[in-house]
Design a protein around this motif. Structure first.
Motif, short mmCIF file in Angstrom:
data_model
loop_
_atom_site.label_atom_id
_atom_site.label_comp_id
_atom_site.label_asym_id
_atom_site.label_seq_id
_atom_site.Cartn_x
_atom_site.Cartn_y
_atom_site.Cartn_z
N PRO A 278 0.83 -1.21 0.00
CA PRO A 278 0.00 0.00 0.00
C PRO A 278 0.86 1.26 0.00
N GLU A 279 0.35 2.32 -0.61
CA GLU A 279 1.06 3.59 -0.63
C GLU A 279 0.32 4.62 0.22
N ILE A 280 1.08 5.37 1.00
CA ILE A 280 0.52 6.42 1.84
C ILE A 280 1.25 7.72 1.56
N SER A 281 0.67 8.81 2.06
CA SER A 281 1.37 10.09 2.07
C SER A 281 1.37 10.62 3.50
N HIS B 138 5.67 16.88 2.32
CA HIS B 138 4.69 15.86 1.93
C HIS B 138 5.49 14.67 1.41
N THR B 139 5.53 13.60 2.20
CA THR B 139 6.35 12.44 1.88
C THR B 139 5.47 11.28 1.45
N GLU B 140 5.85 10.64 0.35
CA GLU B 140 5.11 9.48 -0.14
C GLU B 140 5.90 8.22 0.21
N VAL C 165 9.12 6.85 -1.32
CA VAL C 165 8.94 7.06 -2.75
C VAL C 165 9.49 8.43 -3.13
N GLU C 166 9.08 9.48 -2.41
CA GLU C 166 9.65 10.81 -2.62
C GLU C 166 9.29 11.71 -1.45
N VAL C 167 10.07 12.80 -1.32
CA VAL C 167 9.82 13.81 -0.30
C VAL C 167 9.64 15.14 -1.02
N ASN C 168 8.50 15.79 -0.81
CA ASN C 168 8.21 17.07 -1.45
C ASN C 168 8.26 18.19 -0.42
N GLY C 169 8.90 19.29 -0.77
CA GLY C 169 9.13 20.37 0.18
C GLY C 169 7.98 21.35 0.29
N ARG C 170 6.76 20.81 0.42
CA ARG C 170 5.56 21.66 0.56
C ARG C 170 4.43 20.76 1.02
N LEU C 171 3.28 21.36 1.33
CA LEU C 171 2.11 20.59 1.69
C LEU C 171 1.62 19.76 0.51
N GLY C 172 0.88 18.70 0.82
CA GLY C 172 0.38 17.82 -0.22
C GLY C 172 -0.62 18.50 -1.14
#
Length: 413
Positions: free
Chosen positions: A207-210, A274-276, A287-294
């Protein structure tokens, strides 16, 4: 010089997806907007706005020098107490502004380590954090060699796109050439710093989460977990999310410790991310780390489920205030996006009637809009529904029922 204590918001974004964040930010502190167009709906929330190129119109590069100079000039006239963005393309530029003004932020290196997925992989590998094996390649022959080494299936993705654009599931050697060409081409729709080439990644099952989280003074803490629903392969479009206030993953030691270590490895100082994550049989893998809100209204779902306002969290961190991350509500809230079965031009959209658990339903396109499914188009959503329930299972059931009441009428393109 005035003393109005402004927070700069860099880029207002698409109204349907981001208005709630700008509105909440303005409730927390007076907001001044840096944007590429004259404000319209943004006037309801911003104390003022400066129109400035956010992306170089000739090269599509973030015009950091111009934006930083604009922010510095504003700081000579107003007291600027913080700066943040919820736009993926402006994360690095916003970090430059924060550093120029001596304000809190991800840090330029931290922002770049998030923005460029190749850098993310390299930093996390060096830190020993679980993630897919990967290789950055620039030819389909090298992509084939990497995929053969990892074993099929694999995933191809661009280094610097968002919203799963250009991300392709590759099931075998015969699919490599077409998948490489599509993923590589997709990279040319964004920042030239990340154009060309493809990341070949081991395919992770589970399963994938954020996870939307806050870092303050280097201390990381998650505050929303979103359970994802993905569209059909070979693409990875996200068609739904559910956020539960009592999700046990919020306090899972293995997940929380891994996320904290990842943020340290990427050099993130202060800000929201926002990290996946894939929940694999080897443990949680990034999976990835994004430098902002989802995106996808996930932070909005979190606010409805927990009472924690994500824009307040972002503004507080940007202005040096430790955010409050304790929930005041406890329920599950989810969203489901409706996609057409085939490409077409929209004639009309039907929304579901009111029913138990349905909080919102909205059309996302107007008659005349063209909807094209991947790989010809992305995010071809014609409507969404948002539902709430006491449990995640009840929320999913409500979403199923509400989604069944949506429909689109199309004519062939």
């Amino acid at each position: 010089m005035t003393t109005d204590g402004l927070v700069l918001v860099v880029g207002s974004g698409i109204r349907a997806y981001r208005e709630y964040l700008l509105a909440s930010a303005a409730q927390r502190r007076p907001v001044w907007l840096l944007d590429a167009v004259e404000p319209t709906w943004q006037h309801d929330y911003a104390q003022g706005a400066t129109v400035v190129e956010l992306l170089d119109p000739k090269r599509l590069l973030p015009d950091q020098d111009l934006l930083v100079k604009t922010a510095v000039d504003l700081a000579a006239e107003h007291r600027i107490e913080g700066v943040f963005t919820y736009d993926e393309t402006l994360v690095v530029t916003t970090a430059h502004i924060a550093e120029a003004l001596g304000l809190r932020g991800l840090g330029v290196s931290g922002a770049e380590h998030c923005r460029n997925k190749q850098y993310t992989r390299e930093r996390l590998t060096a830190a020993g954090i679980l993630q897919p094996r990967f290789s950055y390649v620039t030819t389909d022959a090298d992509a084939r060699a990497a995929a053969d080494e990892f074993g099929y299936p694999v995933v191809f993705k661009p280094r610097g796109m968002g919203a799963s654009i250009g991300v392709v599931f590759v099931g075998g050697p015969g699919e490599v050439a077409d998948a490489f060409a599509m993923s590589d081409l997709s990279s040319h729709g964004g920042n030239p710093l990340y154009q060309g080439g493809v990341l070949v990644e081991e395919y992770l099952t589970g399963p994938e989460i954020s996870v939307d989280g806050a870092t303050f003074d280097g201390e990381y803490r998650p505050f929303f977990v979103g359970r994802k629903r993905l569209g059909p392969e070979p693409y990875f479009e996200e068609v739904g999310h559910v956020v539960s206030a009592d999700d046990p993953l919020l306090t899972d030691p293995g997940l929380v410790d891994m996320l904290a270590a990842a943020h340290r490895a990427l050099g993130i100082r202060d800000g929201v991310t926002h990290t996946e994550v894939k929940l694999t049989d080897r443990g949680p893998a990034i999976v990835e780390v994004n430098g902002r809100l989802g995106g996808d209204l996930i932070p909005y779902l979190g606010r409805l489920a927990t009472g924690i306002d994500p824009a307040h969290v972002a503004v507080d961190i940007a202005t040096g205030v430790r955010p409050t991350l304790e929930p005041t509500l406890r329920r599950s809230v989810g969203i489901r996006f409706s996609y057409p079965e085939h490409d077409g031009r929209v004639l009309g959209v039907t929304l579901p009637a009111a029913r138990p658990g349905l909080l919102e339903a909205a059309a996302m396109v107007q008659p005349g809009a063209e909807l094209r499914l991947p790989p010809e188009g992305y995010l071809s959503r014609y409507a969404y529904v948002i539902c709430a329930a006491d449990t995640a299972e009840g929320c999913e059931a409500a979403l199923d029922a509400a989604s069944a009441g949506t429909a689109v009428t199309l004519e062939a393109l």
